[in-house]
Design a protein around this motif. Structure first.
Motif, PDB file in Angstrom:
ATOM      1  N   TYR A 185     -12.561 -15.949 -28.331  1.00  0.00           N
ATOM      2  CA  TYR A 185     -12.025 -15.090 -27.275  1.00  0.00           C
ATOM      3  C   TYR A 185     -10.898 -14.173 -27.768  1.00  0.00           C
ATOM      4  N   ARG A 202     -10.554 -11.224 -16.320  1.00  0.00           N
ATOM      5  CA  ARG A 202     -11.516 -12.181 -15.742  1.00  0.00           C
ATOM      6  C   ARG A 202     -11.769 -13.333 -16.703  1.00  0.00           C
ATOM      7  N   SER A 203     -11.918 -12.995 -17.971  1.00  0.00           N
ATOM      8  CA  SER A 203     -12.163 -14.043 -18.972  1.00  0.00           C
ATOM      9  C   SER A 203     -10.936 -14.942 -19.118  1.00  0.00           C
ATOM     10  N   ILE A 205      -8.517 -15.624 -16.923  1.00  0.00           N
ATOM     11  CA  ILE A 205      -8.347 -16.495 -15.753  1.00  0.00           C
ATOM     12  C   ILE A 205      -9.428 -17.566 -15.726  1.00  0.00           C
ATOM     13  N   LEU A 206     -10.661 -17.154 -16.019  1.00  0.00           N
ATOM     14  CA  LEU A 206     -11.779 -18.098 -15.985  1.00  0.00           C
ATOM     15  C   LEU A 206     -11.568 -19.237 -16.971  1.00  0.00           C
ATOM     16  N   GLN A 207     -11.220 -18.877 -18.208  1.00  0.00           N
ATOM     17  CA  GLN A 207     -11.039 -19.912 -19.227  1.00  0.00           C
ATOM     18  C   GLN A 207      -9.778 -20.741 -18.964  1.00  0.00           C
ATOM     19  N   SER A 209      -8.317 -21.361 -16.150  1.00  0.00           N
ATOM     20  CA  SER A 209      -8.438 -22.224 -14.975  1.00  0.00           C
ATOM     21  C   SER A 209      -9.241 -23.483 -15.273  1.00  0.00           C
ATOM     22  N   ARG A 210     -10.018 -23.456 -16.349  1.00  0.00           N
ATOM     23  CA  ARG A 210     -10.766 -24.651 -16.776  1.00  0.00           C
ATOM     24  C   ARG A 210     -10.034 -25.425 -17.875  1.00  0.00           C
ATOM     25  N   LYS A 211      -9.570 -24.681 -18.866  1.00  0.00           N
ATOM     26  CA  LYS A 211      -9.060 -25.343 -20.071  1.00  0.00           C
ATOM     27  C   LYS A 211      -7.695 -26.001 -19.844  1.00  0.00           C
ATOM     28  N   LYS A 245      -4.039 -22.262  -8.717  1.00  0.00           N
ATOM     29  CA  LYS A 245      -5.416 -22.703  -8.979  1.00  0.00           C
ATOM     30  C   LYS A 245      -5.423 -23.966  -9.841  1.00  0.00           C
TER      31      LYS A 245
ATOM     32  N   LEU B  38     -13.728 -15.970  -9.167  1.00  0.00           N
ATOM     33  CA  LEU B  38     -14.808 -16.257 -10.108  1.00  0.00           C
ATOM     34  C   LEU B  38     -14.851 -17.737 -10.517  1.00  0.00           C
ATOM     35  N   PRO B  39     -13.712 -18.366 -10.879  1.00  0.00           N
ATOM     36  CA  PRO B  39     -13.791 -19.805 -11.198  1.00  0.00           C
ATOM     37  C   PRO B  39     -14.298 -20.639 -10.025  1.00  0.00           C
ATOM     38  N   ASP B  40     -13.948 -20.221  -8.798  1.00  0.00           N
ATOM     39  CA  ASP B  40     -14.415 -20.958  -7.620  1.00  0.00           C
ATOM     40  C   ASP B  40     -15.927 -20.804  -7.463  1.00  0.00           C
ATOM     41  N   ILE B  42     -18.071 -20.361  -9.854  1.00  0.00           N
ATOM     42  CA  ILE B  42     -18.728 -21.183 -10.881  1.00  0.00           C
ATOM     43  C   ILE B  42     -18.695 -22.657 -10.499  1.00  0.00           C
ATOM     44  N   SER B  43     -17.578 -23.113  -9.970  1.00  0.00           N
ATOM     45  CA  SER B  43     -17.504 -24.509  -9.511  1.00  0.00           C
ATOM     46  C   SER B  43     -18.516 -24.760  -8.391  1.00  0.00           C
ATOM     47  N   GLU B  46     -21.991 -25.024  -9.822  1.00  0.00           N
ATOM     48  CA  GLU B  46     -22.188 -26.331 -10.476  1.00  0.00           C
ATOM     49  C   GLU B  46     -22.520 -27.398  -9.433  1.00  0.00           C
ATOM     50  N   ILE B  53     -21.512 -26.295 -16.130  1.00  0.00           N
ATOM     51  CA  ILE B  53     -21.499 -25.041 -16.897  1.00  0.00           C
ATOM     52  C   ILE B  53     -20.418 -25.147 -17.965  1.00  0.00           C
ATOM     53  N   ASP B  55     -17.695 -24.303 -20.920  1.00  0.00           N
ATOM     54  CA  ASP B  55     -16.746 -23.198 -21.069  1.00  0.00           C
ATOM     55  C   ASP B  55     -17.351 -22.059 -21.886  1.00  0.00           C
ATOM     56  N   SER B  56     -18.192 -22.420 -22.872  1.00  0.00           N
ATOM     57  CA  SER B  56     -18.774 -21.389 -23.741  1.00  0.00           C
ATOM     58  C   SER B  56     -19.731 -20.463 -22.984  1.00  0.00           C
ATOM     59  N   MET B  58     -18.987 -19.419 -19.968  1.00  0.00           N
ATOM     60  CA  MET B  58     -18.195 -18.741 -18.932  1.00  0.00           C
ATOM     61  C   MET B  58     -17.784 -17.346 -19.349  1.00  0.00           C
ATOM     62  N   ASN B  59     -18.790 -16.539 -19.543  1.00  0.00           N
ATOM     63  CA  ASN B  59     -18.584 -15.119 -19.778  1.00  0.00           C
ATOM     64  C   ASN B  59     -18.732 -14.420 -18.430  1.00  0.00           C
ATOM     65  N   PRO B  60     -17.698 -13.738 -17.962  1.00  0.00           N
ATOM     66  CA  PRO B  60     -17.783 -13.127 -16.631  1.00  0.00           C
ATOM     67  C   PRO B  60     -19.038 -12.266 -16.430  1.00  0.00           C
TER      68      PRO B  60
END
Lengths: 310, 77
Positions: A185, A202-203, A205-207, A209-211, A245, B38-40, B42-43, B46, B53, B55-56, B58-60
């Motif tokens: 990334y 977007r990337s 926040i997305l990553q 919010s998980r990591k 989040k 977006l994270p919501d 995806i959740s 799932e 899904i 992390d790899s 998780m490309n918007p």
């Protein structure tokens, strides 16, 4: 592993409101608040350097700890906004602290830099002695570059935070750390010489919010601690919406996450230790209570560190 | 309920917006999804489709339109 004896910080006097920052990109203060939770940020003077900010935060930390700079055996400075590719600001920071000759280490890492430095210091302190960890950023020199991106220019501020890591005793015992990096990334959040900061929000926040929740769960899981049992979460102050989040993902009340982003914006690698310093001034943690430090940033680098109040 | 209808229902629940996007409409450009929704989404995907899904993945861009979400789910479900 080691202990944090004390924290310190330094913020410039100049306040830039979100109405002022928003005007750079044809946005109003309400929009800025909505996307980030930021009301204002601080900007350093043109002539002030990252090493200036770093040394002032370091001095504040040492003064509060009652420790002379001469006692330090290593100084680490994390910064993604140093004026030069090399040398980084660490050697000048030590010079400004009056300790030329003391070994220093630059961590040219934005956002997660001070967490990584804390993680390293936690493991090194027993071997080398007192370590001053500093995160310092002059992001105003970055965000004012043209063209100003709407989603970037309004987010950042200047400042510095510091922590004194000791091998024997302190306010917080550093228990365990979970750090990770993934260069897949690298292009999603980067700063090339002379160019504006490039961010795929977007990337990021997305990553993040998980990591970040995964890293926190991992480090807590090794010590059989559930997230709601943690007394305080000290996060890199990237974005208030992201902090909320992450709190929701962990099932923890948002109030457990210390936040000062409304006043300082995102100060990148400085923010974690500025937040820790202010949290420390406002709170006296109960002995034995768990405290989590966590961050995510360009690289991507991310992680979490578990500490216990002494 | 077919998958497309289910996707639209999930999207409405996540965004709290009464939207019916066309197949190739960018959910980002239209303002339907922002970075924090977006994270919501995806959740919710799932949970709804019983998948995890990584992390790899998780490309918007993979979740930018209904067609791309469909394409991704085809590869996973």
């Amino acid at each position: 592993m080691a202990f944090i004896r004390e924290f310190g910080c330094w913020l410039p006097e100049r306040v830039v409101t979100s109405a002022q920052a928003g005007a750079w990109v044809d946005a109003d203060a309400e929009w800025v608040r909505g996307i980030s939770g930021i009301e204002e940020r601080r900007f350093a003077k043109d002539e002030e350097t990252v090493a200036d900010l770093a040394s002032r935060a370091g001095l504040d930390c040492l003064t509060r700890a009652g420790v002379e700079a001469a006692a330090l055996r290593l100084v680490m400075v994390a910064s993604g906004s140093g004026e030069r590719s090399f040398p980084g600001p660490a050697a000048e920071t030590a010079l400004k602290l009056g300790i030329p000759g003391t070994p220093v280490l630059d961590l040219p890492m934005a956002s997660a830099g001070s967490l990584f430095a804390l993680g390293l210091a936690a493991r090194l302190a027993a071997a080398v002695g007192p370590i001053l960890v500093i995160g310092a950023e002059k992001m105003s020199s970055v965000v004012l570059r043209e063209p100003r991106d709407r989603g970037v220019a309004v987010l950042f501020g200047d400042g510095a935070g510091a922590a004194l890591v000791m091998p024997d005793s302190g306010l917080l015992e550093l228990i365990d750390v979970e750090l990770a990096s993934d260069g897949s990334y690298a292009a999603d959040l980067c700063l090339e010489p002379g160019k504006p900061l490039s961010m795929n929000g977007r990337s990021v926040i997305l990553q993040a919010s998980r990591k970040v929740p995964a890293a926190i769960r991992a480090v807590l899981g090794r010590h059989a601690i559930a997230p709601p049992e943690v007394a305080a979460f000290l996060m890199h102050q990237a974005n208030q919406n992201l902090i909320l989040k992450i709190a929701a993902a962990l099932g923890v009340p948002a109030g457990r996450f210390y936040s000062n982003i409304a006043r300082y914006g995102n100060t990148s690698s400085a923010s974690l230790l500025i937040a820790a310093a202010e949290w420390r001034r406002e709170n006296l943690p109960t002995p034995g209570s768990a405290v989590i430090f966590a961050a995510f940033g360009a690289g991507f680098h991310w992680g979490a560190l578990l500490a216990r109040a002494c | 309920m077919d998958r497309r209808s289910k996707l639209i229902e999930i999207l409405r629940q996540v965004t709290q917006k009464d939207v019916t996007p066309s197949e190739d409409e960018s959910l980002f450009e239209s303002g339907t999804l922002d970075s924090f929704a977006l994270p919501d989404l995806i959740s919710a995907l799932e949970q709804a489709f019983g998948i995890s899904i990584p992390d790899s993945d998780m490309n918007p861009r993979k979740f930018e339109t209904l067609a791309r979400i469909d394409e991704y789910l085809d590869s996973r479900v």
